[in-house]
Design a protein around this motif. Structure first.
Motif, mmCIF file in Angstrom:
data_model
loop_
_atom_site.group_PDB
_atom_site.id
_atom_site.type_symbol
_atom_site.label_atom_id
_atom_site.label_comp_id
_atom_site.label_asym_id
_atom_site.label_seq_id
_atom_site.Cartn_x
_atom_site.Cartn_y
_atom_site.Cartn_z
ATOM 1 N N GLU A 1 44.221 -35.927 -0.257
ATOM 2 C CA GLU A 1 45.487 -35.217 -0.084
ATOM 3 C C GLU A 1 45.555 -34.187 -1.206
ATOM 4 N N GLY A 2 45.392 -32.913 -0.871
ATOM 5 C CA GLY A 2 45.563 -31.870 -1.880
ATOM 6 C C GLY A 2 46.994 -31.365 -1.792
ATOM 7 N N ALA A 3 47.267 -30.246 -2.480
ATOM 8 C CA ALA A 3 48.628 -29.695 -2.432
ATOM 9 C C ALA A 3 48.899 -29.084 -1.054
ATOM 10 N N TRP A 4 47.844 -28.644 -0.359
ATOM 11 C CA TRP A 4 48.040 -27.869 0.871
ATOM 12 C C TRP A 4 47.555 -28.553 2.144
ATOM 13 N N HIS A 5 46.634 -29.498 1.994
ATOM 14 C CA HIS A 5 46.055 -30.126 3.189
ATOM 15 C C HIS A 5 46.056 -31.649 3.085
ATOM 16 N N SER A 6 46.241 -32.301 4.238
ATOM 17 C CA SER A 6 45.964 -33.734 4.347
ATOM 18 C C SER A 6 44.553 -33.808 4.897
ATOM 19 N N VAL A 7 43.731 -34.664 4.297
ATOM 20 C CA VAL A 7 42.302 -34.586 4.588
ATOM 21 C C VAL A 7 41.769 -35.889 5.186
ATOM 22 N N TYR A 8 41.037 -35.763 6.287
ATOM 23 C CA TYR A 8 40.520 -36.921 7.034
ATOM 24 C C TYR A 8 39.016 -36.789 7.225
ATOM 25 N N ILE B 1 38.294 -33.152 8.443
ATOM 26 C CA ILE B 1 39.353 -32.386 9.118
ATOM 27 C C ILE B 1 40.474 -32.217 8.103
ATOM 28 N N ARG B 2 40.806 -30.963 7.819
ATOM 29 C CA ARG B 2 41.880 -30.700 6.845
ATOM 30 C C ARG B 2 43.073 -30.136 7.617
ATOM 31 N N ILE B 3 44.140 -30.919 7.673
ATOM 32 C CA ILE B 3 45.321 -30.472 8.421
ATOM 33 C C ILE B 3 46.317 -29.854 7.444
ATOM 34 N N ALA C 1 37.767 -27.711 10.144
ATOM 35 C CA ALA C 1 36.774 -28.779 10.275
ATOM 36 C C ALA C 1 35.552 -28.305 9.513
ATOM 37 N N GLU C 2 35.036 -29.156 8.645
ATOM 38 C CA GLU C 2 33.867 -28.753 7.864
ATOM 39 C C GLU C 2 32.986 -29.947 7.540
ATOM 40 N N THR C 3 31.763 -29.666 7.110
ATOM 41 C CA THR C 3 30.816 -30.731 6.763
ATOM 42 C C THR C 3 31.384 -31.623 5.658
ATOM 43 N N TYR C 4 31.210 -32.925 5.819
ATOM 44 C CA TYR C 4 31.600 -33.869 4.773
ATOM 45 C C TYR C 4 30.551 -33.812 3.662
ATOM 46 N N MET C 5 30.989 -33.557 2.429
ATOM 47 C CA MET C 5 30.042 -33.365 1.325
ATOM 48 C C MET C 5 29.891 -34.609 0.439
ATOM 49 N N GLY C 6 30.399 -35.737 0.882
ATOM 50 C CA GLY C 6 30.238 -36.970 0.103
ATOM 51 C C GLY C 6 31.420 -37.240 -0.806
ATOM 52 N N LYS C 7 31.375 -38.389 -1.448
ATOM 53 C CA LYS C 7 32.474 -38.777 -2.341
ATOM 54 C C LYS C 7 32.027 -38.548 -3.786
ATOM 55 N N PRO D 1 38.236 -29.952 -10.942
ATOM 56 C CA PRO D 1 37.310 -31.033 -10.581
ATOM 57 C C PRO D 1 37.532 -31.568 -9.160
ATOM 58 N N GLU D 2 38.750 -31.478 -8.620
ATOM 59 C CA GLU D 2 39.006 -31.965 -7.251
ATOM 60 C C GLU D 2 38.248 -31.149 -6.221
ATOM 61 N N ASN D 3 37.873 -29.918 -6.590
ATOM 62 C CA ASN D 3 37.178 -29.056 -5.639
ATOM 63 C C ASN D 3 35.674 -28.969 -5.895
ATOM 64 N N LEU D 4 35.193 -29.783 -6.810
ATOM 65 C CA LEU D 4 33.750 -29.860 -7.066
ATOM 66 C C LEU D 4 33.371 -31.315 -6.847
ATOM 67 N N ILE D 5 32.404 -31.543 -6.008
ATOM 68 C CA ILE D 5 32.008 -32.930 -5.750
ATOM 69 C C ILE D 5 30.695 -33.196 -6.481
ATOM 70 N N LEU D 6 30.747 -34.111 -7.430
ATOM 71 C CA LEU D 6 29.560 -34.435 -8.223
ATOM 72 C C LEU D 6 29.111 -35.822 -7.827
ATOM 73 N N ILE E 1 30.512 -27.571 -3.747
ATOM 74 C CA ILE E 1 31.748 -26.811 -3.986
ATOM 75 C C ILE E 1 32.544 -26.796 -2.684
ATOM 76 N N ILE E 2 33.820 -27.206 -2.752
ATOM 77 C CA ILE E 2 34.686 -27.145 -1.567
ATOM 78 C C ILE E 2 35.990 -26.420 -1.921
ATOM 79 N N ASP E 3 36.778 -26.105 -0.911
ATOM 80 C CA ASP E 3 38.120 -25.537 -1.071
ATOM 81 C C ASP E 3 38.197 -24.403 -2.101
ATOM 82 N N PRO E 4 37.334 -23.375 -1.949
ATOM 83 C CA PRO E 4 37.366 -22.292 -2.942
ATOM 84 C C PRO E 4 38.575 -21.380 -2.749
HETATM 85 N N1 LIG Z 1 34.211 -31.097 2.808
HETATM 86 C C1 LIG Z 1 34.619 -32.122 2.083
HETATM 87 N N2 LIG Z 1 33.771 -33.149 1.785
HETATM 88 C C2 LIG Z 1 34.165 -34.200 1.065
HETATM 89 N N3 LIG Z 1 35.423 -34.376 0.608
HETATM 90 C C3 LIG Z 1 36.325 -33.412 0.878
HETATM 91 C C4 LIG Z 1 35.982 -32.245 1.629
HETATM 92 N N4 LIG Z 1 37.088 -31.468 1.753
HETATM 93 C C5 LIG Z 1 38.068 -32.118 1.090
HETATM 94 N N5 LIG Z 1 37.636 -33.292 0.558
HETATM 95 C C6 LIG Z 1 38.409 -34.265 -0.246
HETATM 96 O O1 LIG Z 1 39.804 -34.090 -0.034
HETATM 97 C C7 LIG Z 1 40.448 -33.631 -1.242
HETATM 98 C C8 LIG Z 1 41.513 -32.568 -0.932
HETATM 99 O O2 LIG Z 1 40.933 -31.553 -0.128
HETATM 100 P P1 LIG Z 1 41.197 -29.994 -0.386
HETATM 101 O O3 LIG Z 1 40.500 -29.250 0.682
HETATM 102 O O4 LIG Z 1 40.796 -29.652 -1.794
HETATM 103 O O5 LIG Z 1 42.770 -29.909 -0.208
HETATM 104 P P2 LIG Z 1 43.779 -28.771 -0.736
HETATM 105 O O6 LIG Z 1 43.428 -27.515 0.030
HETATM 106 O O7 LIG Z 1 45.138 -29.257 -0.397
HETATM 107 O O8 LIG Z 1 43.541 -28.627 -2.225
HETATM 108 C C9 LIG Z 1 39.313 -33.079 -2.093
HETATM 109 O O9 LIG Z 1 39.620 -33.144 -3.481
HETATM 110 C C10 LIG Z 1 38.154 -34.006 -1.733
HETATM 111 O O10 LIG Z 1 38.267 -35.236 -2.412
#
Ligand SMILES: Nc1ncnc2c1ncn2[C@@H]1O[C@H](COP(=O)(O)OP(=O)(O)O)[C@@H](O)[C@H]1O
Ligand SMILES: [Mg+2]
Length: 367
Positions: free
Chosen positions: A29-36, A48-50, A105-111, A222-227, A234-237
């Motif tokens: 759950e980011g500030a802008w999207h709920s993420v599944y 899926i980011r709603i 909808a985008e590729t899942y990049m792992g936890k 760090p929430e937008n970089l998956i290590l 890199i996600i959500d740029p």
């Molecule tokens: N493509 C992805 N792969 C893996 N985890 C993701 C992905 N997109 C989002 N997430 C997870 O969901 C969280 C919130 O998503 P994000 O797209 O950053 O939302 P917001 O746009 O609200 O900031 C991320 O910090 C990450 O943990």
């Protein structure tokens, strides 16, 4: 929570008819999207980011062009990044915009691994990888023309500013001097002599070393970089066109200083940046080494100094932003969430002024 009805529509839009076999779990759950996460049997898992209808306590107006701009910019950044570094960003990315539902909808990049669980050496190694990747992403030429924030004109994206690049560079340099003047004229207490001498000298040097306009990413928290497992994603740029070294320094500035200093803002309270200051600092150190990986030891020293000059300029801009918010405007709910109460902003301003003064005195050599 979303009803089956919503999921039917999402899956339908994506042309995934085999819904029964798909498993959907909420992962973020980011500030802008709920993420599944959507587990798929025969292909890669997807995210899926709603888009939330309410963000920072405010109902978000439906502005189709703004949404297209946002998602086209994400798509452009992902493509640019993957060009040099296959799979550093999602390779699958689609978006759907309708008045009642907006999602991507985008590729899942792992936890990603939690910062607190990283060893110092891991932090450095991840930072180095990120530095190398950011360097390669920024040095490859972007096809998007112009400078500044991106806009979608119905056909393609371009930067809002279409001036000549040398004019843009001149204005960028002048802007720092204007900011400095405003701080000089304020009632703030800081050592004007030290700060002015350093900033003016530094801008004098900077004018002769024009940087390259590139596609940069402003949202590198760090929430937008998956290590994880030694890999970085890199996600959500939040892309824009701006100067390359300036934004390399922004990364270092954020990890070394800015993020921990924002720990007391409501938006970041749960992120424990202050507690993870040590590891964030290691990521910043590694980033510098990675960003300048192609330079010899002597050249590295020169480049690092240029980067640290940019770091000082970010400190100047952040100081000014805090000062301006306290003086000119009644902070909005969003600002109060992102920056904290007026008292918190005031305390942070004092911290920044002090830090600016320290940076300007300790880097006071005349090269
Ligand atoms: N493509 C992805 N792969 C893996 N985890 C993701 C992905 N997109 C989002 N997430 C997870 O969901 C969280 C919130 O998503 P994000 O797209 O950053 O939302 P917001 O746009 O609200 O900031 C991320 O910090 C990450 O943990
Ligand atoms: Mg995010």
């Amino acid at each position: 929570m979303y009803t089956d009805n919503i999921w039917n529509r999402v899956l339908d839009k994506l042309n995934f008819k085999d819904k029964k076999h798909d498993h959907i779990t909420k992962i973020g759950e980011g500030a802008w999207h709920s993420v599944y996460k959507l587990d798929r049997i025969d292909s890669d898992d997807l995210v899926i980011r709603i888009k939330k209808k309410i963000a920072y306590g405010e109902l978000q107006e439906f502005d189709e062009n703004e949404l297209i701009t946002e998602y086209e910019a994400t798509k452009a950044y992902y493509e640019q990044a993957n060009k040099n570094h296959q799979n550093i960003c999602p390779t699958y990315f689609r978006y759907f915009i309708e008045p009642d539902i907006v999602f991507t909808a985008e590729t899942y990049m792992g936890k990603g691994q939690e910062l607190a669980l990283l060893e110092q050496t891991d932090g450095f190694a991840y930072g180095k990888k990120l530095g190398q990747s950011f360097n390669q992403i920024q040095t490859s030429k972007s096809e998007i023309k112009g400078f500044g924030n991106l806009h979608w004109n119905g056909t393609y994206l371009s930067g809002e500013n279409q001036q000549e690049s040398n004019k843009i560079w001149e204005n960028d340099n002048n802007h720092y001097l204007m900011v400095l003047d405003s701080l000089n004229e304020s009632r703030l207490s800081f050592n004007r002599e030290i700060v002015n001498r350093k900033i003016k000298k530094l801008i004098g040097n900077r004018r002769n070393c024009a940087q390259t306009i590139s596609l940069v990413n402003r949202d590198i928290t760090p929430e937008n970089l998956i290590l994880h497992s030694g890999r970085v994603s890199i996600i959500d740029p939040s892309p824009k066109l701006d100067f390359d070294l300036k934004f390399a320094a922004y990364f270092v500035f954020c990890y070394q200083f800015l993020l921990p200093s924002y720990s007391n803002a409501p938006r970041y309270l749960h992120n424990t940046y202050e507690e993870n200051k040590g590891i964030l600092g290691e990521i910043a150190e590694g980033f510098k080494q990675g960003y300048f990986y192609s330079f010899s030891k002597d050249e590295y020293i020169v480049q690092e100094k240029r980067l640290m000059d940019e770091y000082i300029l970010w400190m100047l801009l952040e100081t000014y932003e805090h000062y301006e918010i306290l003086n000119n405007t009644q902070p909005s709910h969003k600002v109060l969430q992102q920056m904290g109460s007026k008292e918190v902003i005031q305390n942070r301003l004092d911290l920044y002024l002090n830090e600016l003064e320290i940076l300007c005195s300790s880097f006071n050599y005349d090269t």
